[in-house]
Design a protein around this motif. Sequence first.
Motif, PDB file in Angstrom:
ATOM      1  N   TRP A  77      45.344  43.631  86.986  1.00 54.91           N
ATOM      2  CA  TRP A  77      44.253  42.874  87.579  1.00 54.91           C
ATOM      3  C   TRP A  77      44.033  41.550  86.837  1.00 54.91           C
ATOM      4  CZ3 TRP A  77      42.072  44.050  92.093  1.00 54.91           C
ATOM      5  CH2 TRP A  77      42.190  45.356  92.565  1.00 54.91           C
ATOM      6  N   THR A  78      43.690  40.521  87.605  1.00 51.59           N
ATOM      7  CA  THR A  78      43.373  39.221  87.019  1.00 51.59           C
ATOM      8  C   THR A  78      42.204  39.326  86.054  1.00 51.59           C
ATOM      9  OG1 THR A  78      44.138  38.133  89.041  1.00 51.59           O
ATOM     10  CG2 THR A  78      42.759  36.832  87.554  1.00 51.59           C
ATOM     11  N   SER A  79      41.210  40.144  86.400  1.00 52.14           N
ATOM     12  CA  SER A  79      40.042  40.305  85.539  1.00 52.14           C
ATOM     13  C   SER A  79      40.417  40.887  84.180  1.00 52.14           C
ATOM     14  CB  SER A  79      38.999  41.202  86.220  1.00 52.14           C
ATOM     15  OG  SER A  79      39.575  42.457  86.567  1.00 52.14           O
ATOM     16  N   SER A  80      41.466  41.702  84.127  1.00 53.69           N
ATOM     17  CA  SER A  80      41.879  42.305  82.860  1.00 53.69           C
ATOM     18  C   SER A  80      42.415  41.253  81.899  1.00 53.69           C
ATOM     19  CB  SER A  80      42.943  43.382  83.106  1.00 53.69           C
ATOM     20  OG  SER A  80      42.395  44.499  83.779  1.00 53.69           O
ATOM     21  N   VAL A  81      43.355  40.446  82.383  1.00 48.47           N
ATOM     22  CA  VAL A  81      43.948  39.433  81.500  1.00 48.47           C
ATOM     23  C   VAL A  81      42.920  38.365  81.135  1.00 48.47           C
ATOM     24  CG1 VAL A  81      44.890  37.964  83.333  1.00 48.47           C
ATOM     25  CG2 VAL A  81      45.977  37.992  81.098  1.00 48.47           C
ATOM     26  N   ASN A  82      42.043  38.029  82.072  1.00 50.41           N
ATOM     27  CA  ASN A  82      41.003  37.038  81.768  1.00 50.41           C
ATOM     28  C   ASN A  82      40.047  37.532  80.688  1.00 50.41           C
ATOM     29  OD1 ASN A  82      41.942  35.117  83.549  1.00 50.41           O
ATOM     30  ND2 ASN A  82      40.579  35.714  85.222  1.00 50.41           N
ATOM     31  N   ALA A  83      39.900  38.856  80.587  1.00 53.50           N
ATOM     32  CA  ALA A  83      38.963  39.431  79.624  1.00 53.50           C
ATOM     33  C   ALA A  83      39.404  39.219  78.179  1.00 53.50           C
ATOM     34  CB  ALA A  83      38.773  40.924  79.902  1.00 53.50           C
ATOM     35  N   TRP A  84      40.728  39.170  77.947  1.00 57.64           N
ATOM     36  CA  TRP A  84      41.189  38.981  76.568  1.00 57.64           C
ATOM     37  C   TRP A  84      41.858  37.632  76.327  1.00 57.64           C
ATOM     38  CZ3 TRP A  84      46.524  38.555  76.405  1.00 57.64           C
ATOM     39  CH2 TRP A  84      47.255  39.190  77.411  1.00 57.64           C
ATOM     40  N   LYS A  85      41.798  36.758  77.298  1.00 59.22           N
ATOM     41  CA  LYS A  85      42.393  35.423  77.179  1.00 59.22           C
ATOM     42  C   LYS A  85      41.855  34.674  75.953  1.00 59.22           C
ATOM     43  CE  LYS A  85      42.073  30.876  79.407  1.00 59.22           C
ATOM     44  NZ  LYS A  85      41.139  30.311  78.402  1.00 59.22           N
ATOM     45  N   ASP A  86      40.538  34.543  75.851  1.00 62.84           N
ATOM     46  CA  ASP A  86      39.943  33.772  74.764  1.00 62.84           C
ATOM     47  C   ASP A  86      40.286  34.379  73.405  1.00 62.84           C
ATOM     48  OD1 ASP A  86      38.878  32.091  76.643  1.00 62.84           O
ATOM     49  OD2 ASP A  86      36.856  32.962  76.579  1.00 62.84           O
ATOM     50  N   TYR A  87      40.303  35.707  73.344  1.00 64.82           N
ATOM     51  CA  TYR A  87      40.625  36.377  72.088  1.00 64.82           C
ATOM     52  C   TYR A  87      42.061  36.064  71.660  1.00 64.82           C
ATOM     53  CZ  TYR A  87      41.758  40.058  68.763  1.00 64.82           C
ATOM     54  OH  TYR A  87      42.189  40.731  67.657  1.00 64.82           O
ATOM     55  N   ALA A  88      43.009  36.165  72.596  1.00 60.59           N
ATOM     56  CA  ALA A  88      44.411  35.889  72.275  1.00 60.59           C
ATOM     57  C   ALA A  88      44.607  34.442  71.851  1.00 60.59           C
ATOM     58  CB  ALA A  88      45.294  36.222  73.476  1.00 60.59           C
ATOM     59  N   GLU A  89      43.891  33.533  72.514  1.00 62.26           N
ATOM     60  CA  GLU A  89      43.993  32.123  72.143  1.00 62.26           C
ATOM     61  C   GLU A  89      43.438  31.890  70.735  1.00 62.26           C
ATOM     62  OE1 GLU A  89      43.742  29.889  76.486  1.00 62.26           O
ATOM     63  OE2 GLU A  89      41.901  30.229  75.334  1.00 62.26           O
ATOM     64  N   LYS A  90      42.299  32.494  70.442  1.00 58.81           N
ATOM     65  CA  LYS A  90      41.678  32.328  69.121  1.00 58.81           C
ATOM     66  C   LYS A  90      42.583  32.850  68.007  1.00 58.81           C
ATOM     67  CE  LYS A  90      37.539  33.611  66.478  1.00 58.81           C
ATOM     68  NZ  LYS A  90      36.242  34.347  66.519  1.00 58.81           N
ATOM     69  N   LYS A  91      43.231  33.995  68.261  1.00 62.42           N
ATOM     70  CA  LYS A  91      44.114  34.594  67.266  1.00 62.42           C
ATOM     71  C   LYS A  91      45.528  33.999  67.309  1.00 62.42           C
ATOM     72  CE  LYS A  91      41.216  37.583  65.548  1.00 62.42           C
ATOM     73  NZ  LYS A  91      40.821  37.559  64.113  1.00 62.42           N
ATOM     74  N   LYS A  92      45.770  33.114  68.294  1.00 65.33           N
ATOM     75  CA  LYS A  92      47.086  32.470  68.463  1.00 65.33           C
ATOM     76  C   LYS A  92      48.201  33.507  68.607  1.00 65.33           C
ATOM     77  CE  LYS A  92      45.980  28.050  66.278  1.00 65.33           C
ATOM     78  NZ  LYS A  92      44.512  28.232  66.314  1.00 65.33           N
ATOM     79  N   VAL A  93      47.936  34.481  69.497  1.00 70.57           N
ATOM     80  CA  VAL A  93      48.921  35.517  69.811  1.00 70.57           C
ATOM     81  C   VAL A  93      49.659  35.104  71.083  1.00 70.57           C
ATOM     82  CG1 VAL A  93      49.293  37.946  70.345  1.00 70.57           C
ATOM     83  CG2 VAL A  93      47.432  37.271  68.818  1.00 70.57           C
ATOM     84  N   PRO A  94      50.972  34.966  71.049  1.00 70.05           N
ATOM     85  CA  PRO A  94      51.686  34.609  72.275  1.00 70.05           C
ATOM     86  C   PRO A  94      51.653  35.752  73.290  1.00 70.05           C
ATOM     87  CG  PRO A  94      53.246  35.073  70.506  1.00 70.05           C
ATOM     88  CD  PRO A  94      51.876  35.069  69.886  1.00 70.05           C
ATOM     89  N   ALA A  95      51.203  35.441  74.504  1.00 72.80           N
ATOM     90  CA  ALA A  95      51.238  36.394  75.614  1.00 72.80           C
ATOM     91  C   ALA A  95      52.387  35.968  76.514  1.00 72.80           C
ATOM     92  CB  ALA A  95      49.916  36.381  76.368  1.00 72.80           C
ATOM     93  N   ILE A  96      53.407  36.795  76.588  1.00 67.74           N
ATOM     94  CA  ILE A  96      54.645  36.425  77.284  1.00 67.74           C
ATOM     95  C   ILE A  96      54.804  37.286  78.523  1.00 67.74           C
ATOM     96  CG2 ILE A  96      57.144  36.172  77.079  1.00 67.74           C
ATOM     97  CD1 ILE A  96      56.739  36.006  74.032  1.00 67.74           C
ATOM     98  N   GLY A  97      54.541  36.700  79.677  1.00 68.08           N
ATOM     99  CA  GLY A  97      54.736  37.400  80.935  1.00 68.08           C
ATOM    100  C   GLY A  97      53.601  38.336  81.289  1.00 68.08           C
ATOM    101  N   GLY A  98      53.337  38.449  82.587  1.00 66.77           N
ATOM    102  CA  GLY A  98      52.289  39.342  83.045  1.00 66.77           C
ATOM    103  C   GLY A  98      51.890  39.059  84.464  1.00 66.77           C
ATOM    104  N   ASN A  99      50.602  39.155  84.739  1.00 60.79           N
ATOM    105  CA  ASN A  99      50.066  38.931  86.074  1.00 60.79           C
ATOM    106  C   ASN A  99      50.218  37.459  86.451  1.00 60.79           C
ATOM    107  OD1 ASN A  99      48.575  38.492  88.351  1.00 60.79           O
ATOM    108  ND2 ASN A  99      46.673  39.335  87.565  1.00 60.79           N
ATOM    109  N   CYS A 100      51.189  37.168  87.291  1.00 59.55           N
ATOM    110  CA  CYS A 100      51.518  35.783  87.617  1.00 59.55           C
ATOM    111  C   CYS A 100      50.504  35.134  88.547  1.00 59.55           C
ATOM    112  CB  CYS A 100      52.898  35.717  88.261  1.00 59.55           C
ATOM    113  SG  CYS A 100      54.203  36.390  87.226  1.00 59.55           S
ATOM    114  N   TYR A 101      49.515  35.890  89.009  1.00 55.86           N
ATOM    115  CA  TYR A 101      48.496  35.320  89.887  1.00 55.86           C
ATOM    116  C   TYR A 101      47.330  34.728  89.102  1.00 55.86           C
ATOM    117  CZ  TYR A 101      51.017  38.167  93.285  1.00 55.86           C
ATOM    118  OH  TYR A 101      51.995  38.728  94.064  1.00 55.86           O
ATOM    119  N   ALA A 102      47.214  35.053  87.828  1.00 52.31           N
ATOM    120  CA  ALA A 102      46.126  34.531  87.018  1.00 52.31           C
ATOM    121  C   ALA A 102      46.450  33.112  86.571  1.00 52.31           C
ATOM    122  CB  ALA A 102      45.899  35.430  85.804  1.00 52.31           C
TER     123      ALA A 102
END
Length: 354
Positions: A77-102
């Motif tokens: 779900w788009t809502s799932s990836v959006n929920a941890w987006k800011d956290y991953a950006e803050k921690k500078k964790v690369p997110a490689i591939g996933g829900n291509c609609y987000a």
Amino acid sequence: MIGSVADSSGLGSAGYDQVGDALRAWAAVTNAKGGIDGRPVKVIIKDPGGDAAKARSQAQELVEKHKVVALVANDGWTSSVNAWKDYAEKKKVPAIGGNCYATVWETSPTFFSQCPSFDAQLYGSVFLAAKHGQGTKFGGLFCSEDAVCTTAKDRWFGQGYAKRAGLDPVYQADVSLSQPDYTSECIQARNAGVEILALATDSATTKRIASSCRRQNFTPEYLISTSVAEPDQAKFIDEIISAQQAIPFSGTSTPAYQEFAAAWEKHYQEPPNPLAVNSWAAAKIFEKAVRSAKEITRSGLIDALYRFKKERFGGLTVPLSYGPKGTDSVDCVFYMKASGGNWSAPQGDRPVCW
């Protein structure tokens, strides 16, 4: 160590179990060959089940407890990836591939998509329908449960993508994934003269809509998205056009696809769906980044990914470029068609571009 936050259970999750399956198959094959440059791979997969708050806590656990170097193949779900987006950006964790609609994949400095942009996918779908469809009268049914469906409706009808591609929009309606029947919508679409019916729904609902329409002697050509274009859809629906985000899940014989197919067949009995191919592509992007990185750290992987320009990763993807502003893709999609119970890839692994 890599992690994945992928919705493989809950409403609208049919077929998403193959996301984790493909990631496990890639890890098993990679480790059987000695790992990546001698480094073994370990994968931890979390399933938030469509719960956005749970998705965030799982991403945090993977980063802080398990110390993953990247989050790979994060579909759902788009809502799932959006929920941890800011956290991953803050921690500078690369997110490689996933829900291509987000849209996060197109705007974030730490998110790296395996797909063309969402807008490219949406326009590419109607472009294929206009170019290869059996008519021009265009209709659409859009789920009310996810913003992706609303965006598709807005682009195709509100912003005129369908008309610009050469179609004649004549009907649209909102539906729910939990509806017991879609007879009313089928009758309305039939009465409007719809020849190509786009479905922004999940896989199970797509089959139920087609069944409802068939009972009304209404059998349009269907336009369906990557996530619901499963192998068995061709047995439920007579004619289908689908724009694929990554290399078609059937009908190609390139070395990149054959590597995936051999790994999948070794570990699983059922045919792979598009989400399995998407997950495999994400894993191969991670693999190439590791081989290219000067150091195997989160920042090292991000630096390596930024150096990829118009990269197709062995033919698994459209040409992709990464940078601090997100994934920059060209206007291309892959073309798949179903007819007479079988899927085909009329252009193989060559993307359709405009």
